[in-house]
Design a protein around this motif. Structure first.
Motif, PDB file in Angstrom:
ATOM      1  N   ARG A  58      -5.832  -7.416   7.792  1.00  0.00           N
ATOM      2  CA  ARG A  58      -6.567  -6.268   8.341  1.00  0.00           C
ATOM      3  C   ARG A  58      -7.383  -6.648   9.579  1.00  0.00           C
ATOM      4  N   ASN A  59      -7.800  -5.620  10.302  1.00  0.00           N
ATOM      5  CA  ASN A  59      -8.531  -5.842  11.560  1.00  0.00           C
ATOM      6  C   ASN A  59     -10.039  -5.939  11.317  1.00  0.00           C
TER       7      ASN A  59
ATOM      8  N   SER B  44      -1.651  -1.836   2.505  1.00  0.00           N
ATOM      9  CA  SER B  44      -1.172  -0.484   2.784  1.00  0.00           C
ATOM     10  C   SER B  44       0.350  -0.413   2.900  1.00  0.00           C
TER      11      SER B  44
ATOM     12  N   ASN C  97       1.829   0.935   5.418  1.00  0.00           N
ATOM     13  CA  ASN C  97       2.195   0.868   6.830  1.00  0.00           C
ATOM     14  C   ASN C  97       1.190  -0.001   7.589  1.00  0.00           C
ATOM     15  N   LYS C  98       1.280   0.041   8.906  1.00  0.00           N
ATOM     16  CA  LYS C  98       0.487  -0.912   9.693  1.00  0.00           C
ATOM     17  C   LYS C  98      -0.893  -0.372  10.087  1.00  0.00           C
ATOM     18  N   ASP C  99      -1.294   0.761   9.566  1.00  0.00           N
ATOM     19  CA  ASP C  99      -2.627   1.274   9.875  1.00  0.00           C
ATOM     20  C   ASP C  99      -3.690   0.242   9.494  1.00  0.00           C
ATOM     21  N   GLY C 100      -4.597  -0.017  10.387  1.00  0.00           N
ATOM     22  CA  GLY C 100      -5.691  -0.925  10.090  1.00  0.00           C
ATOM     23  C   GLY C 100      -5.324  -2.391  10.196  1.00  0.00           C
ATOM     24  N   MET C 101      -4.141  -2.661  10.727  1.00  0.00           N
ATOM     25  CA  MET C 101      -3.672  -4.042  10.872  1.00  0.00           C
ATOM     26  C   MET C 101      -4.363  -4.727  12.042  1.00  0.00           C
TER      27      MET C 101
ATOM     28  N   GLU D 141      -4.456  -6.749  15.355  1.00  0.00           N
ATOM     29  CA  GLU D 141      -3.479  -6.868  16.448  1.00  0.00           C
ATOM     30  C   GLU D 141      -3.006  -8.311  16.621  1.00  0.00           C
TER      31      GLU D 141
ATOM     32  N   CYS E 132       4.017  -5.092   4.742  1.00  0.00           N
ATOM     33  CA  CYS E 132       3.432  -3.846   4.221  1.00  0.00           C
ATOM     34  C   CYS E 132       3.772  -3.750   2.737  1.00  0.00           C
TER      35      CYS E 132
ATOM     36  N   ASP F 105      11.230  -2.241   9.859  1.00  0.00           N
ATOM     37  CA  ASP F 105      11.198  -1.093  10.770  1.00  0.00           C
ATOM     38  C   ASP F 105      12.537  -0.344  10.740  1.00  0.00           C
TER      39      ASP F 105
END
Lengths: 161, 161, 161, 161
Positions: A42-43, A67, A69-73, A75, A82, D98
């Motif tokens: 997470r970020n 999660s 998906n990549k939300d909050g990953m 960078e 996931c 993906d």
């Protein structure tokens, strides 16, 4: 032979500046060894800082995301896994890492240290709370390995290889 | 409306006699309330004792097993959930329980208490190690609820309903 | 000895009226045997109908929910297991069921039938699509067991016990 | 920006020579694009062949293992993710990729295609059984994308990026 995967676990939101600095340095040192860094992806906090440090030294970073998906990953994660498992993914962090470094102390981090005790893996503590150390001391497992700095943690890992 | 599901978590192999006695009593009291008992489902320590106590009072018992099948299951489990997830199943214990009682202290139990902190659920401690209490005290979550006996734990749960 | 757990799998949103009627009847018949019904636990399609049928006959129903909490749960589920695993929970449906009945055909249902092939468990098909049957016929597993009605499915299960 | 992760799913033990040849070629082509290959990580069938092809072209390979450790892992996997989840890990294969390419048809592969339908991801079929195609045709999801060769699959993926 796969490269060693070093898991750096630590607080997200509640990380102290010291833990963030340590995590960044750990990431750098791990990358310089040409080892793979694994975090919770997470970020935030230790996850973000360790991944950033590793990327700034040209390393490869894996993030085991809770999660779907990549939300909050972060960078700075190269390979986001996931899982869609929520906190159950903590166990994958442990099983996948060859060595676990707990960088700071938090609820999730403590859960991971506890799961790691059941493996035969090297578990290192960097800047843990004294209460965590005391708790680990009384559990029926090998004594926790306290380290004094990121460099000291790396040295200990190298000695076991 | 489903019946309340009360999760009793505690050591397996390393359970003390006191924890086993407490677990048996907790199982009995939960069953007498006509609540459902949830444990990790194995034929060891707190899991076995709580399930046994509940069955001796005619209760209903759920066991969230780490394994893919019923090997090592407590004979006092009515509904074995075979997760095949290993220790990742600890998170299901927490998510499924409406209230969590940690009965004693161990590595797995501590991992479950840590996961429970992140939920908004009532978490009760019965005979915890002082070091666990101290660790919980410093984490940024509501203070742990210490209970003095199985009966006291039950009373606290009833007050919150 | 635990009671047999019979898993009824089938479409949620896309269930046909026939599948819903069959699921309701299956739930009733399973409850009348004093067996436990297991479904995916949601308030939709086959899951909802089977749970409803079982409760109308006084049975006990388990729902293995994909979510972390009870949102979207069928009101006819007695024991909601909140897995927080999303579709990964499909494997728990299979591992926990002693017998699996696929009631209709959908994407999730097909994934569960495929996972069930790898177990040694009895898998029954009720009103499957012909294409699913053909696909199963070509896979290197025992032939699928086609059933003609809920009662026929129950009769087949009884014969194997 | 992370590199695209392309999941190649297919039979293990039961893979045909054609599927193995296709998988090897897919691995090569994916590596030549500088994309990341994801498989189920085992030293069998399509998983092994795709990983081998990718490594022979200098690619990076991720293996999502069902086991708690590296037993049975393909030697061509760079990053083994030890999930300890058994077949529940199939969902991680899908969530993490993906794009998903099903190379051949088997029970596990079919379960993964079914899980992939629920995502919005591009799913490609290479040498599928006709019965699988027919089944997919009748399900309420976008039509499956049939591809005629590994090169054709790669071309399709490039067009969507």
């Amino acid at each position: 032979m796969t490269k060693p995967i070093i898991g750096v676990m630590g607080p997200g939101d509640g990380a102290s500046q010291k833990d963030i600095d340590n995590a960044y340095e750990l990431g750098k040192l791990i990358a310089e060894q040409n080892w793979i860094l694994l975090t919770g992806g997470r970020n935030l906090g230790v996850m973000e800082a360790a991944s950033k440090g590793a990327k700034h030294s040209g390393g490869l970073t894996v993030g085991i995301l809770p999660s779907e998906n990549k939300d909050g990953m972060s960078e700075f994660v190269d390979i986001p896994i996931c899982t869609g498992l929520g906190s159950a993914r903590n166990n994958i962090n442990i099983l996948t890492s060859d060595v676990i470094i707990a960088c700071g102390t938090g609820a999730g981090t403590t859960s991971e240290v506890m799961l790691a005790l059941k493996s035969d893996k090297l578990v290192l503590l960097l800047n843990p709370s004294e209460n965590l150390v005391n708790l680990l001391d009384e559990l029926p497992y090998p004594k926790p390995n306290l380290t004094s700095s990121p460099q000291n943690a790396l040295d200990l890992i190298r000695q076991t290889m």
